[in-house]
Write a protein that holds these residues in place. Structure first.
Motif, PDB file in Angstrom:
ATOM      1  N   VAL A 166       0.838  -1.202   0.000  1.00  0.00           N
ATOM      2  CA  VAL A 166       0.000   0.000   0.000  1.00  0.00           C
ATOM      3  C   VAL A 166       0.870   1.248   0.000  1.00  0.00           C
ATOM      4  N   ALA A 167       1.936   1.238   0.792  1.00  0.00           N
ATOM      5  CA  ALA A 167       2.838   2.394   0.807  1.00  0.00           C
ATOM      6  C   ALA A 167       3.467   2.600  -0.563  1.00  0.00           C
ATOM      7  N   HIS A 209       3.718   5.613  -5.550  1.00  0.00           N
ATOM      8  CA  HIS A 209       3.717   5.516  -6.997  1.00  0.00           C
ATOM      9  C   HIS A 209       2.619   6.409  -7.598  1.00  0.00           C
ATOM     10  N   GLN A 210       1.459   6.494  -6.964  1.00  0.00           N
ATOM     11  CA  GLN A 210       0.385   7.343  -7.463  1.00  0.00           C
ATOM     12  C   GLN A 210       0.708   8.814  -7.295  1.00  0.00           C
ATOM     13  N   ARG A 211       1.426   9.203  -6.246  1.00  0.00           N
ATOM     14  CA  ARG A 211       1.810  10.597  -6.050  1.00  0.00           C
ATOM     15  C   ARG A 211       2.799  11.063  -7.097  1.00  0.00           C
ATOM     16  N   SER A 212       3.679  10.162  -7.514  1.00  0.00           N
ATOM     17  CA  SER A 212       4.703  10.581  -8.467  1.00  0.00           C
ATOM     18  C   SER A 212       4.139  10.771  -9.880  1.00  0.00           C
TER      19      SER A 212
END
Length: 125
Positions: free
Chosen positions: A115-116, A121-124
């Protein structure tokens, strides 16, 4: 003679009243024993402990557990926690009985890392 008759009648009435009070007392004792026996059942003890813990958590954390408070648990309110707790206790009991504590901890750690990684990965992107 009527005075003796009145005394006998009063004595009989007092005797009947005492008998009824004794019967009521015995019924109350039997009922109390049944209530104590029910309260000492493991399920009742667990629910009492859970209710006590939830009340303490609510008193200590205050607004953090309120619905929509955006606090510690977000939109999760105490009613939903209470409704989920029996299932969590059942699952926890199953895990403890089958001695699956270490595999579950490993699985939880792997899921947390996953999850982390997904959140990072979604923030980048």
């Amino acid at each position: 003679m009527s005075n003796k008759h009145e005394d006998d009648a009063a004595l009989a009435a007092d005797k009947q009243r005492l008998i009824r009070e004794g019967e009521l007392l015995r019924i109350k004792v039997v009922h109390s024993k049944a209530l104590v026996g029910q309260a000492l059942q493991p399920d009742a003890l667990m629910h009492g402990a859970v209710d006590h813990a939830v009340a303490l958590a609510q008193a200590r954390l205050g607004g953090l557990l309120q619905p929509g408070g955006g606090g510690l648990l977000g939109g999760l309110n105490l009613k939903s926690l209470r409704s989920l707790l029996p299932y969590a206790l059942t699952v926890g009991s199953f895990i403890a009985r089958k001695r699956l504590i270490k595999p579950v901890l490993v699985l939880t750690a792997v899921a947390g890392v996953g999850v982390a990684w997904l959140m990072r990965h979604q923030r980048s992107e």
